[in-house]
Design a protein around this motif. Structure first.
Motif, mmCIF file in Angstrom:
data_model
loop_
_atom_site.group_PDB
_atom_site.id
_atom_site.type_symbol
_atom_site.label_atom_id
_atom_site.label_comp_id
_atom_site.label_asym_id
_atom_site.label_seq_id
_atom_site.Cartn_x
_atom_site.Cartn_y
_atom_site.Cartn_z
ATOM 1 N N TYR A 6 53.927 -30.361 82.076
ATOM 2 C CA TYR A 6 53.508 -31.177 83.212
ATOM 3 C C TYR A 6 53.148 -32.591 82.752
ATOM 4 N N ARG A 7 52.384 -32.700 81.673
ATOM 5 C CA ARG A 7 51.982 -34.013 81.164
ATOM 6 C C ARG A 7 53.189 -34.796 80.654
ATOM 7 N N ILE A 8 54.139 -34.108 80.048
ATOM 8 C CA ILE A 8 55.339 -34.792 79.553
ATOM 9 C C ILE A 8 56.132 -35.360 80.722
ATOM 10 N N LYS A 9 56.368 -34.546 81.742
ATOM 11 C CA LYS A 9 57.153 -35.027 82.880
ATOM 12 C C LYS A 9 56.432 -36.160 83.605
ATOM 13 N N THR A 10 55.125 -36.030 83.770
ATOM 14 C CA THR A 10 54.361 -37.091 84.408
ATOM 15 C C THR A 10 54.479 -38.387 83.609
ATOM 16 N N PHE A 11 54.426 -38.272 82.301
ATOM 17 C CA PHE A 11 54.528 -39.452 81.443
ATOM 18 C C PHE A 11 55.899 -40.109 81.545
ATOM 19 N N CYS A 113 51.400 -47.444 76.897
ATOM 20 C CA CYS A 113 51.233 -46.882 78.235
ATOM 21 C C CYS A 113 52.588 -46.509 78.830
ATOM 22 N N GLY A 114 52.658 -45.313 79.417
ATOM 23 C CA GLY A 114 53.886 -44.840 80.038
ATOM 24 C C GLY A 114 54.247 -45.584 81.302
ATOM 25 N N ARG A 115 53.313 -46.327 81.864
ATOM 26 C CA ARG A 115 53.572 -47.054 83.107
ATOM 27 C C ARG A 115 53.877 -48.527 82.860
ATOM 28 N N LYS A 119 50.183 -51.653 74.607
ATOM 29 C CA LYS A 119 49.635 -50.874 73.505
ATOM 30 C C LYS A 119 48.329 -50.205 73.942
ATOM 31 N N LEU A 120 48.174 -48.926 73.604
ATOM 32 C CA LEU A 120 46.956 -48.179 73.926
ATOM 33 C C LEU A 120 45.981 -48.316 72.763
ATOM 34 N N THR A 121 44.704 -48.583 73.082
ATOM 35 C CA THR A 121 43.729 -48.843 72.031
ATOM 36 C C THR A 121 42.518 -47.921 72.035
ATOM 37 N N THR A 122 42.168 -47.351 73.170
ATOM 38 C CA THR A 122 40.992 -46.480 73.194
ATOM 39 C C THR A 122 41.422 -45.027 72.990
ATOM 40 N N PRO A 123 40.543 -44.207 72.416
ATOM 41 C CA PRO A 123 40.899 -42.794 72.211
ATOM 42 C C PRO A 123 41.313 -42.088 73.500
ATOM 43 N N GLU A 124 40.651 -42.402 74.612
ATOM 44 C CA GLU A 124 40.977 -41.769 75.890
ATOM 45 C C GLU A 124 42.394 -42.147 76.338
ATOM 46 N N SER A 125 42.739 -43.410 76.160
ATOM 47 C CA SER A 125 44.069 -43.874 76.559
ATOM 48 C C SER A 125 45.155 -43.284 75.658
ATOM 49 N N ILE A 126 44.896 -43.229 74.372
ATOM 50 C CA ILE A 126 45.863 -42.655 73.443
ATOM 51 C C ILE A 126 46.080 -41.175 73.762
ATOM 52 N N GLN A 127 45.009 -40.481 74.095
ATOM 53 C CA GLN A 127 45.103 -39.055 74.444
ATOM 54 C C GLN A 127 45.940 -38.843 75.701
ATOM 55 N N SER A 128 45.714 -39.669 76.728
ATOM 56 C CA SER A 128 46.401 -39.470 78.011
ATOM 57 C C SER A 128 47.792 -40.092 78.040
ATOM 58 N N ILE A 135 46.230 -45.401 84.655
ATOM 59 C CA ILE A 135 45.940 -43.983 84.901
ATOM 60 C C ILE A 135 45.454 -43.762 86.328
ATOM 61 N N LYS A 136 44.884 -44.789 86.934
ATOM 62 C CA LYS A 136 44.439 -44.683 88.328
ATOM 63 C C LYS A 136 45.638 -44.412 89.251
#
Length: 140
Positions: A6-11, A113-115, A119-128, A135-136
Motif C-alpha cells: 500500500y505504501r509503495i503504490k501510494t508513493f 519526496c514522492g510528490r 530532498k527529505l531531511t527529517t527522520p519522519e519525512s525519510i520514513q514516510s 504528506i498533507k
C-alpha cells in the motif's frame, strides 16, 4: 525502504517519485522514475535509469495504470516486455493487490519526496517518503 505494498503504490502514484527495486534472489536492482500524466487521471509515465547521471539518464519504458495495477509498454518504449527491468516493474504492479511485499523483493525510495521531489531531511519525512507539506495531500 518500504515494507508494504500500500505504501509503495501510494508513493509511486504521488506524482513525482523515484524508486529502486532490488531482487533478493539475484541481487540485481533497477531504479525507476514514475511521473503523473497531467491530462489523464491514474496514468503514469515510467522511466528506467540507464546511465550514470541520476537526474537525466532515464529512458521511457511504458505506462502504469493505477486503477488496474497494470503496466504496458507503448510504441515509444525503449524496452520490450521481455527485458528484465520491464519484467521487474510488472512484478511489482502484479503484487499491488497483495498487502505484503514479496519476500524476494526490496523497494527503496531515494530520500526525495514522492510528490515534489525535494530532498527529505527529517527522520519522519525519510520514513514516510514525503515532506511535511506534501504528506498533507497524501493523507487527505
Amino acid at each position: 525502504m518500504f515494507t508494504d505494498m500500500y505504501r509503495i503504490k501510494t508513493f509511486i502514484t504521488a506524482g513525482n517519485s523515484t524508486i529502486t527495486l532490488k531482487s533478493k534472489l539475484t541481487q540485481k536492482y533497477y531504479t525507476y522514475r514514475v511521473r503523473k500524466m497531467e491530462d489523464k487521471v491514474g496514468v503514469y509515465f515510467v522511466s528506467l535509469l540507464t546511465g550514470t547521471d541520476n537526474n537525466s539518464s532515464y529512458n521511457y519504458i511504458g505506462l502504469f495504470y493505477s486503477f488496474s495495477n497494470t503496466f504496458k509498454t507503448t510504441a515509444k518504449s525503449k524496452m520490450n516486455y521481455n527485458s528484465t527491468p520491464v519484467k521487474a516493474f510488472m512484478y511489482l504492479c502484479n503484487n499491488f493487490a497483495n498487502k505484503d511485499l514479496p519476500k524476494n523483493l526490496t523497494v527503496y525510495h531515494e530520500n526525495k519526496c514522492g510528490r515534489c521531489n525535494r530532498k527529505l531531511t527529517t527522520p519522519e519525512s525519510i520514513q514516510s517518503g514525503y515532506g511535511p507539506e506534501c504528506i498533507k495531500f497524501i493523507c487527505e
